[in-house]
Motif scaffolding. Sequence first.
Motif, PDB file in Angstrom:
ATOM      1  N   ALA A  69      37.592  34.973  41.638  1.00 46.43           N
ATOM      2  CA  ALA A  69      38.421  33.993  42.553  1.00 46.43           C
ATOM      3  C   ALA A  69      40.141  33.895  42.505  1.00 46.43           C
ATOM      4  N   ALA A  70      40.591  34.508  41.186  1.00 53.62           N
ATOM      5  CA  ALA A  70      41.742  33.876  40.759  1.00 53.62           C
ATOM      6  C   ALA A  70      42.630  34.909  41.790  1.00 53.62           C
ATOM      7  N   LEU A  71      41.897  36.143  41.242  1.00 50.44           N
ATOM      8  CA  LEU A  71      42.894  37.340  42.140  1.00 50.44           C
ATOM      9  C   LEU A  71      42.793  37.846  44.187  1.00 50.44           C
ATOM     10  N   GLU A  72      41.952  37.293  44.267  1.00 48.64           N
ATOM     11  CA  GLU A  72      41.758  36.840  45.640  1.00 48.64           C
ATOM     12  C   GLU A  72      42.249  38.842  46.362  1.00 48.64           C
ATOM     13  N   ASP A  73      42.062  40.217  45.454  1.00 46.93           N
ATOM     14  CA  ASP A  73      42.213  41.429  46.430  1.00 46.93           C
ATOM     15  C   ASP A  73      41.542  41.829  46.549  1.00 46.93           C
ATOM     16  N   PRO A  74      41.268  42.443  47.390  1.00 42.95           N
ATOM     17  CA  PRO A  74      40.391  42.703  48.176  1.00 42.95           C
ATOM     18  C   PRO A  74      39.345  44.231  47.046  1.00 42.95           C
ATOM     19  N   ASP A  75      40.643  45.266  46.300  1.00 44.08           N
ATOM     20  CA  ASP A  75      40.339  46.137  45.368  1.00 44.08           C
ATOM     21  C   ASP A  75      39.728  45.729  44.379  1.00 44.08           C
ATOM     22  N   TYR A  76      39.423  45.036  44.152  1.00 43.48           N
ATOM     23  CA  TYR A  76      38.639  44.020  42.637  1.00 43.48           C
ATOM     24  C   TYR A  76      37.435  44.071  43.178  1.00 43.48           C
ATOM     25  N   GLN A  77      36.299  44.313  42.446  1.00 44.38           N
ATOM     26  CA  GLN A  77      34.554  44.105  42.788  1.00 44.38           C
ATOM     27  C   GLN A  77      33.922  43.581  41.824  1.00 44.38           C
ATOM     28  N   THR A  78      32.496  42.934  41.774  1.00 45.62           N
ATOM     29  CA  THR A  78      32.603  42.557  40.523  1.00 45.62           C
ATOM     30  C   THR A  78      31.226  43.551  39.897  1.00 45.62           C
ATOM     31  N   GLU A  79      30.946  43.915  39.020  1.00 42.94           N
ATOM     32  CA  GLU A  79      29.790  44.529  39.219  1.00 42.94           C
ATOM     33  C   GLU A  79      29.007  44.222  38.244  1.00 42.94           C
ATOM     34  N   LEU A  80      28.224  44.850  37.265  1.00 40.66           N
ATOM     35  CA  LEU A  80      26.972  44.238  37.019  1.00 40.66           C
ATOM     36  C   LEU A  80      26.630  43.364  36.437  1.00 40.66           C
ATOM     37  N   GLY A  81      27.316  43.223  35.355  1.00 38.20           N
ATOM     38  CA  GLY A  81      28.079  41.925  34.439  1.00 38.20           C
ATOM     39  C   GLY A  81      28.789  40.659  34.460  1.00 38.20           C
ATOM     40  N   GLN A  82      28.533  39.856  33.927  1.00 36.19           N
ATOM     41  CA  GLN A  82      29.753  39.141  34.610  1.00 36.19           C
ATOM     42  C   GLN A  82      30.678  38.727  33.282  1.00 36.19           C
ATOM     43  N   PHE A  83      30.800  40.088  32.934  1.00 42.75           N
ATOM     44  CA  PHE A  83      31.241  40.292  31.974  1.00 42.75           C
ATOM     45  C   PHE A  83      32.446  41.335  32.304  1.00 42.75           C
ATOM     46  N   ASN A  84      32.058  42.195  33.488  1.00 39.77           N
ATOM     47  CA  ASN A  84      32.152  43.348  34.424  1.00 39.77           C
ATOM     48  C   ASN A  84      33.133  42.856  35.540  1.00 39.77           C
ATOM     49  N   ILE A  85      34.458  43.575  36.199  1.00 40.50           N
ATOM     50  CA  ILE A  85      34.906  43.845  37.788  1.00 40.50           C
ATOM     51  C   ILE A  85      35.151  45.308  37.144  1.00 40.50           C
ATOM     52  N   GLU A  86      35.168  45.479  38.593  1.00 36.88           N
ATOM     53  CA  GLU A  86      35.827  46.936  39.132  1.00 36.88           C
ATOM     54  C   GLU A  86      37.189  47.120  39.611  1.00 36.88           C
ATOM     55  N   ILE A  87      38.095  47.883  39.796  1.00 35.20           N
ATOM     56  CA  ILE A  87      38.895  48.656  40.176  1.00 35.20           C
ATOM     57  C   ILE A  87      38.837  49.669  41.438  1.00 35.20           C
ATOM     58  N   ASN A  88      38.499  49.419  42.998  1.00 32.71           N
ATOM     59  CA  ASN A  88      38.977  50.857  43.534  1.00 32.71           C
ATOM     60  C   ASN A  88      40.693  50.801  44.105  1.00 32.71           C
ATOM     61  N   VAL A  89      40.223  52.040  43.509  1.00 34.80           N
ATOM     62  CA  VAL A  89      42.007  52.636  43.928  1.00 34.80           C
ATOM     63  C   VAL A  89      42.165  53.369  45.239  1.00 34.80           C
ATOM     64  N   ALA A  90      43.198  53.049  45.845  1.00 35.60           N
ATOM     65  CA  ALA A  90      43.116  53.854  47.804  1.00 35.60           C
ATOM     66  C   ALA A  90      43.222  55.537  47.311  1.00 35.60           C
TER      67      ALA A  90
END
Length: 491
Positions: A69-90
Amino acid sequence: MGEEVERREFSREDRTKYRHKIRRSLDVFASMLREARFEFERPLTGMEIELNLVDGNADPAMRNAEVLAALEDPDYQTELGQFNIEINVAPRRLAGEENADLERELRASLNNAEEHARQAGAHMVMIGILPTLRKEHLTTDALSTNPRYALLNEQIFAARGEDLDIRIDGIDRLAVTTDSIAPEAACTSTQFHLQVSPAQFAAYWNAAQVIAGVQVALGANSPLLFGRELWRETRIPLFEQATDTRSEEIRAQGVRPRVWFGERWITSVFDLFEENVRYFPALLPICDDEDPEQILESGDIPQLSELRLHNGTVYRWNRPIYAVVRDRPHLRVENRVLPAGPTVVDTVANGAFYYGLVRMLAEAERPIWTQMSFSAAEENFHSCARHGLAASVFWPGLGYVPVTELVLRRLLPLAHEGLAKWGVSRGERDRLLGIIEQRCLTGRNGATWQVETLHALEGDGLDRQAALHEMLRRYLPPMHENVPVHEWPLN
């Protein structure tokens, strides 16, 4: 993994409808392959990196919703755990100085994400398995709020009919029982994507399978789980067990696991999708309203969403990807064997080694996979996951050889040549593959640094938990400074 689905119950009618639809989709996919409707003239690469979140004490921070929510960047998404996020590189091409540009852009993006994570009381870590994770961190409550994860959890355990035993014998031994797929969230990885033509797909997938073990040995960064020193790349056995839908009896009958190296060399991308449909029941039998035959007959491109969703629940270490972008379909090999980290430059170097080497092996006159059994490639994979840079592997013409010797004498020159064919500049080839060379010469990658630092701290009198926290705190500065891991200090 993070594709949005609605929370729902599945009926027998849902499963029957899904089975019919996915088999029709498979027939349509076969027709598309015959008619050569795929985009491949300008092959692109892509990357995904899964990250951990920690708090000020270096413990897992269950705050991915707040961070995103703080990032507001579509390149970043949730992952399985609440302590994970994922970045997708163009996606991008490999030619010229693109790797240097990728490294700069990725560092800038991660630095920005770290600043926003701090606003949510968290810090980001690029590491295969967070060494401060404890069993109590990995319960159903730790799953991200995306309904897909709850559905997967329910369906996997419905298929099993019993709790899940995780057993890993390494330097230490681990034996735990879990009633959710949350332990899978411990496995944070880097995925490399390579767009290929239908005609080339089998060669590139086979080549990727051949070198998967070598990749893991060089890039291992997951030696610790729940306070135990296990394999150098513990992600491999943990992921294989954490999403296993088979009970002990079903496993004894020879039913394939959903986390799967595979069992044979292929002759077409169709082989992999057909195996997925034939061997694996649907975990998420969700159908859309698309009629794939009708769409293909009209000259348009079907999304084949059922086939794609099902493919996303079969966790091959090298996974086939079908996607439609700007109304053009394409195929990709998704290479999923490597952990996250330790640094951006190490990650880009791992990618350079993979992209260069896989091209040379895929386009060789005499394919290397015709000179070795598939089981030998799988044995190499698990041996390298267990032993890392100390592993020995089988290689045609050499027999069993230390993996570092194989890389230095034979594979690095091939990777250089392959990157040249991609159009990568000489300076970038030397810089990035020099990092791989130094890992072999120093015997140090992320896994060895973690273990050696942990043992040194314990030698100074810290108990295991205190040493794990201190080791992770020492991991963060060189990670942020983007110092290649073979140069990291041990004190």
